[in-house]
Design a protein around this motif. Structure first.
Motif, PDB file in Angstrom:
ATOM      1  N   HIS A 146     -18.246 -26.820  11.177  1.00 37.95           N
ATOM      2  CA  HIS A 146     -16.956 -26.361  11.388  1.00 37.95           C
ATOM      3  C   HIS A 146     -16.269 -25.999  10.171  1.00 37.95           C
ATOM      4  O   HIS A 146     -16.483 -26.350   9.076  1.00 37.95           O
ATOM      5  CB  HIS A 146     -16.205 -27.666  11.785  1.00 37.95           C
ATOM      6  CG  HIS A 146     -16.623 -28.237  12.979  1.00 37.95           C
ATOM      7  ND1 HIS A 146     -15.860 -28.071  14.138  1.00 37.95           N
ATOM      8  CD2 HIS A 146     -17.588 -28.787  13.502  1.00 37.95           C
ATOM      9  CE1 HIS A 146     -16.153 -28.518  15.169  1.00 37.95           C
ATOM     10  NE2 HIS A 146     -17.361 -29.152  15.011  1.00 37.95           N
ATOM     11  N   VAL A 147     -15.381 -25.009  10.415  1.00 37.41           N
ATOM     12  CA  VAL A 147     -14.775 -24.214   9.145  1.00 37.41           C
ATOM     13  C   VAL A 147     -13.603 -23.703   9.457  1.00 37.41           C
ATOM     14  O   VAL A 147     -13.189 -23.179  10.733  1.00 37.41           O
ATOM     15  CB  VAL A 147     -15.616 -22.936   8.561  1.00 37.41           C
ATOM     16  CG1 VAL A 147     -17.266 -23.421   8.082  1.00 37.41           C
ATOM     17  CG2 VAL A 147     -15.791 -21.815   9.903  1.00 37.41           C
ATOM     18  N   LYS A 148     -12.630 -23.463   8.444  1.00 36.20           N
ATOM     19  CA  LYS A 148     -11.540 -22.672   8.674  1.00 36.20           C
ATOM     20  C   LYS A 148     -11.810 -21.391   7.877  1.00 36.20           C
ATOM     21  O   LYS A 148     -12.432 -21.377   6.747  1.00 36.20           O
ATOM     22  CB  LYS A 148     -10.110 -23.407   7.673  1.00 36.20           C
ATOM     23  CG  LYS A 148      -9.935 -24.749   8.313  1.00 36.20           C
ATOM     24  CD  LYS A 148      -8.723 -25.493   7.533  1.00 36.20           C
ATOM     25  CE  LYS A 148      -9.169 -25.954   6.302  1.00 36.20           C
ATOM     26  NZ  LYS A 148      -8.250 -26.526   5.398  1.00 36.20           N
ATOM     27  N   LEU A 149     -11.526 -20.448   8.533  1.00 37.79           N
ATOM     28  CA  LEU A 149     -12.048 -18.869   8.118  1.00 37.79           C
ATOM     29  C   LEU A 149     -10.902 -18.232   7.608  1.00 37.79           C
ATOM     30  O   LEU A 149      -9.818 -17.917   8.172  1.00 37.79           O
ATOM     31  CB  LEU A 149     -12.650 -18.249   9.213  1.00 37.79           C
ATOM     32  CG  LEU A 149     -12.910 -16.612   8.960  1.00 37.79           C
ATOM     33  CD1 LEU A 149     -14.173 -16.659   7.844  1.00 37.79           C
ATOM     34  CD2 LEU A 149     -13.605 -16.104  10.371  1.00 37.79           C
ATOM     35  N   MET A 150     -10.968 -17.682   6.326  1.00 31.11           N
ATOM     36  CA  MET A 150      -9.961 -16.901   5.904  1.00 31.11           C
ATOM     37  C   MET A 150     -10.484 -15.564   6.012  1.00 31.11           C
ATOM     38  O   MET A 150     -11.254 -14.902   5.271  1.00 31.11           O
ATOM     39  CB  MET A 150      -9.916 -17.063   4.246  1.00 31.11           C
ATOM     40  CG  MET A 150      -8.398 -16.411   3.376  1.00 31.11           C
ATOM     41  SD  MET A 150      -8.410 -16.920   1.674  1.00 31.11           S
ATOM     42  CE  MET A 150      -7.016 -16.218   1.420  1.00 31.11           C
ATOM     43  N   THR A 151      -9.468 -14.801   6.765  1.00 29.67           N
ATOM     44  CA  THR A 151      -9.879 -13.303   7.056  1.00 29.67           C
ATOM     45  C   THR A 151      -8.672 -12.638   7.962  1.00 29.67           C
ATOM     46  O   THR A 151      -7.851 -13.199   8.465  1.00 29.67           O
ATOM     47  CB  THR A 151     -11.257 -13.184   7.753  1.00 29.67           C
ATOM     48  OG1 THR A 151     -11.482 -11.905   7.934  1.00 29.67           O
ATOM     49  CG2 THR A 151     -11.094 -13.831   9.456  1.00 29.67           C
ATOM     50  N   ALA A 163     -22.587 -17.256  16.579  1.00 31.19           N
ATOM     51  CA  ALA A 163     -23.824 -17.893  15.855  1.00 31.19           C
ATOM     52  C   ALA A 163     -23.432 -19.423  16.443  1.00 31.19           C
ATOM     53  O   ALA A 163     -24.356 -20.128  15.902  1.00 31.19           O
ATOM     54  CB  ALA A 163     -23.609 -17.577  14.441  1.00 31.19           C
ATOM     55  N   GLY A 164     -22.360 -19.798  16.908  1.00 30.04           N
ATOM     56  CA  GLY A 164     -22.376 -21.116  17.075  1.00 30.04           C
ATOM     57  C   GLY A 164     -21.418 -22.136  15.865  1.00 30.04           C
ATOM     58  O   GLY A 164     -21.584 -23.235  15.864  1.00 30.04           O
ATOM     59  N   ILE A 165     -21.211 -21.108  15.188  1.00 31.63           N
ATOM     60  CA  ILE A 165     -20.066 -21.782  13.927  1.00 31.63           C
ATOM     61  C   ILE A 165     -18.882 -22.144  14.889  1.00 31.63           C
ATOM     62  O   ILE A 165     -18.168 -21.330  15.291  1.00 31.63           O
ATOM     63  CB  ILE A 165     -20.138 -21.039  12.721  1.00 31.63           C
ATOM     64  CG1 ILE A 165     -21.291 -20.523  12.224  1.00 31.63           C
ATOM     65  CG2 ILE A 165     -19.211 -21.735  11.596  1.00 31.63           C
ATOM     66  CD1 ILE A 165     -22.109 -21.988  11.497  1.00 31.63           C
ATOM     67  N   ASN A 166     -18.154 -23.400  14.472  1.00 29.04           N
ATOM     68  CA  ASN A 166     -16.681 -23.690  15.177  1.00 29.04           C
ATOM     69  C   ASN A 166     -15.835 -23.209  14.123  1.00 29.04           C
ATOM     70  O   ASN A 166     -15.673 -23.739  13.022  1.00 29.04           O
ATOM     71  CB  ASN A 166     -16.782 -25.154  15.287  1.00 29.04           C
ATOM     72  CG  ASN A 166     -17.705 -25.592  16.414  1.00 29.04           C
ATOM     73  OD1 ASN A 166     -17.479 -25.372  17.713  1.00 29.04           O
ATOM     74  ND2 ASN A 166     -18.715 -26.177  16.147  1.00 29.04           N
ATOM     75  N   VAL A 167     -14.955 -22.311  14.500  1.00 30.06           N
ATOM     76  CA  VAL A 167     -13.927 -21.711  13.527  1.00 30.06           C
ATOM     77  C   VAL A 167     -12.696 -22.329  14.042  1.00 30.06           C
ATOM     78  O   VAL A 167     -12.085 -22.258  15.049  1.00 30.06           O
ATOM     79  CB  VAL A 167     -13.478 -20.386  13.549  1.00 30.06           C
ATOM     80  CG1 VAL A 167     -12.558 -19.805  12.728  1.00 30.06           C
ATOM     81  CG2 VAL A 167     -14.858 -19.504  13.041  1.00 30.06           C
ATOM     82  N   ASP A 168     -12.165 -23.692  13.352  1.00 30.21           N
ATOM     83  CA  ASP A 168     -11.003 -24.461  13.794  1.00 30.21           C
ATOM     84  C   ASP A 168      -9.711 -23.741  13.718  1.00 30.21           C
ATOM     85  O   ASP A 168      -8.827 -24.136  14.363  1.00 30.21           O
ATOM     86  CB  ASP A 168     -11.133 -25.897  13.142  1.00 30.21           C
ATOM     87  CG  ASP A 168     -12.386 -26.676  13.496  1.00 30.21           C
ATOM     88  OD1 ASP A 168     -13.418 -26.106  14.202  1.00 30.21           O
ATOM     89  OD2 ASP A 168     -12.239 -27.774  13.042  1.00 30.21           O
ATOM     90  N   SER A 169      -9.589 -22.793  12.458  1.00 30.42           N
ATOM     91  CA  SER A 169      -8.480 -22.369  12.220  1.00 30.42           C
ATOM     92  C   SER A 169      -8.673 -20.790  11.405  1.00 30.42           C
ATOM     93  O   SER A 169      -9.847 -20.820  10.857  1.00 30.42           O
ATOM     94  CB  SER A 169      -7.388 -23.115  11.844  1.00 30.42           C
ATOM     95  OG  SER A 169      -7.980 -23.364  10.447  1.00 30.42           O
ATOM     96  N   VAL A 170      -7.826 -20.039  11.582  1.00 32.91           N
ATOM     97  CA  VAL A 170      -8.070 -18.933  10.691  1.00 32.91           C
ATOM     98  C   VAL A 170      -6.775 -18.649   9.959  1.00 32.91           C
ATOM     99  O   VAL A 170      -5.646 -18.824  10.510  1.00 32.91           O
ATOM    100  CB  VAL A 170      -7.912 -17.614  11.898  1.00 32.91           C
ATOM    101  CG1 VAL A 170      -8.230 -16.186  11.040  1.00 32.91           C
ATOM    102  CG2 VAL A 170      -9.169 -17.491  12.704  1.00 32.91           C
TER     103      VAL A 170
END
Length: 207
Positions: A146-151, A163-170
């Protein structure tokens, strides 16, 4: 996948002394030397850390090229992660994957009026050759699901989700428009129009 960790002090942005941990990895798919930089123990002390997948840009990250905002985005990321923790995946994918020398060839074409995508296409490359599968392997090695993605780039977001990584927020970066620099604003506008980047051109970051 084995890891090697080293603690360092960085000089970034406004010449702040920022501590971080550099991690190298073995058995990555493309054989390149990608690294992770961990701020404030985000890989062990945060359930959902902020991460950024930043593709190497020698001309922007080191020399602050007028042709891009990569160095400014990198500094924004590092300063944010210094404040709240996070993990920077620094990926060796220069020039959207075409390499440094080809990117310089593309600069020549841009000087003749092409945008970044048109220049890459003219040289025989696709719009974006980057592959983020090694970034996924790095996150897996760090046991992060689980990650928060900066992009601002939807391609990076979709690569993690697929790829199955949970992006909880951007978390989006600012628009780094350089006053008096020809081509900088049009570069950002091209990323929005052609690359569908989720960038608010009005969300300007002052130097």
């Amino acid at each position: 996948m084995a890891q090697v960790r080293a603690r360092v002090q960085l000089k970034v942005g406004r010449n702040s002394d920022i501590p971080a941990e550099i991690i190298s990895f073995t058995d990555l798919k493309d054989g390149k030397e990608h690294i992770a930089m961990v701020f404030n123990n985000a890989d062990t002390e945060q359930d959902v850390p902020l991460i950024r997948m930043h593709s190497e840009c020698l001309t922007g990250d080191v020399f602050y090229s007028s042709r891009c905002d990569c160095g400014e985005q990198l500094n924004e990321c590092i300063e944010m992660m210094h404040e709240q923790g996070g993990i920077l995946l620094y990926l060796r994918q220069e020039g959207r994957g075409i390499g440094l020398y080809n990117k310089i060839d593309a600069y020549v074409l841009q000087s003749q009026g092409m945008n970044t995508y048109e220049a890459n296409n003219h040289l025989g490359f696709a719009d974006d050759l980057r592959d983020f599968s090694d970034a996924v392997l790095m996150l897996n090695a760090l046991n992060l699901s689980h990650v928060k993605l900066m992009t601002n780039n939807p391609k990076k977001l979709n690569a993690l989700k697929d790829a199955g990584i949970n992006v909880d927020s951007v978390v989006g970066t600012h628009a780094h428009i350089k006053a008096g620099v020809a081509g900088n604003k049009s570069y950002l506008e091209t990323k929005i129009k052609h690359g569908a980047h989720m960038l608010d051109i009005k969300k300007i970051k002052k130097p």
